[in-house]
Design an enzyme around this catalytic site. Structure first.
Site, PDB file in Angstrom:
ATOM      1  CB  THR A 155       0.414  -4.167   6.353  1.00 48.25           C
ATOM      2  OG1 THR A 155      -0.855  -4.223   5.701  1.00 48.25           O
ATOM      3  CG2 THR A 155       0.976  -2.755   6.304  1.00 48.25           C
ATOM      4  CB  THR A 181      -0.950  -0.003   1.225  1.00 55.25           C
ATOM      5  OG1 THR A 181      -1.764  -1.170   1.157  1.00 55.25           O
ATOM      6  CG2 THR A 181      -1.834   1.228   1.249  1.00 55.25           C
TER       7      THR A 181
END
Length: 176
Positions: A88, A19
């Site tokens: 993540t 991201t």
């Protein structure tokens, strides 16, 4: 703080995707990979950037982790610190893998972001800057891989993702 002999400190930043290097896909739902962000605000630091792959973290395999470890081992002798940006979803697995296989005293910090670059509350630049400062701090030398996220520092052996969307998504024991 300068290097012995007065030279600039050297930071290697390795971007792997996630991201932190994504924006909304203009063709529809989801995110699309973009150029990874530069490290903001590091006067007196020479930054080199590397991108061995650009993947969403669920696509990161043990082979990618091994390639990343080999790149870190190659860059470590020429660096005062290393930062790895990572998605993540598998950041904790990569951190633990690096803990098991790396044999360098050079600080290695992993970070990412929960929000993409077009969100007002994008956490990528702050996490990246925090990771850079910790990577260049003399007290992190020899401590093994660490994770910096949401203003917190975690040991690679104990870090875990505890929330799917909060900017303080990671928990675990503090760095050693």
């Amino acid at each position: 703080m300068s290097r012995a002999g007065g030279g600039a400190r050297r930071l290697a930043v390795i971007h792997t995707g996630g991201t932190i290097a994504s924006r909304p896909d203009p063709a529809g739902p989801g995110l699309t990979p973009q150029e990874a962000p530069a490290v903001p605000g590091l006067p007196g630091v020479t930054v080199s950037t590397h991108q061995p792959f650009r993947l969403p973290s669920p696509h990161v395999t043990p082979e990618h982790m091994l390639a990343l470890a080999r790149l870190i081992e190659r860059l470590a002798p020429e660096s005062d610190g290393l930062v790895v940006t990572h998605g993540t979803d598998t950041l904790e697995e990569t951190a633990f893998f690096l803990h098991l296989v790396l044999a360098t005293e050079t600080p290695v910090l992993l970070t990412g972001s929960m929000r993409h670059a077009e969100e007002v509350s994008w956490d990528g630049p702050a996490n990246l800057l925090d990771a850079a400062h910790v990577a260049l701090h003399p007290e992190t030398r020899g401590r093994g891989p660490l994770v910096v996220f949401g203003g917190e520092l975690f040991d690679a052996r104990t870090v875990t993702k505890v929330h799917t969307s909060a900017v303080d998504a990671f928990g675990g024991y503090p760095g050693p």
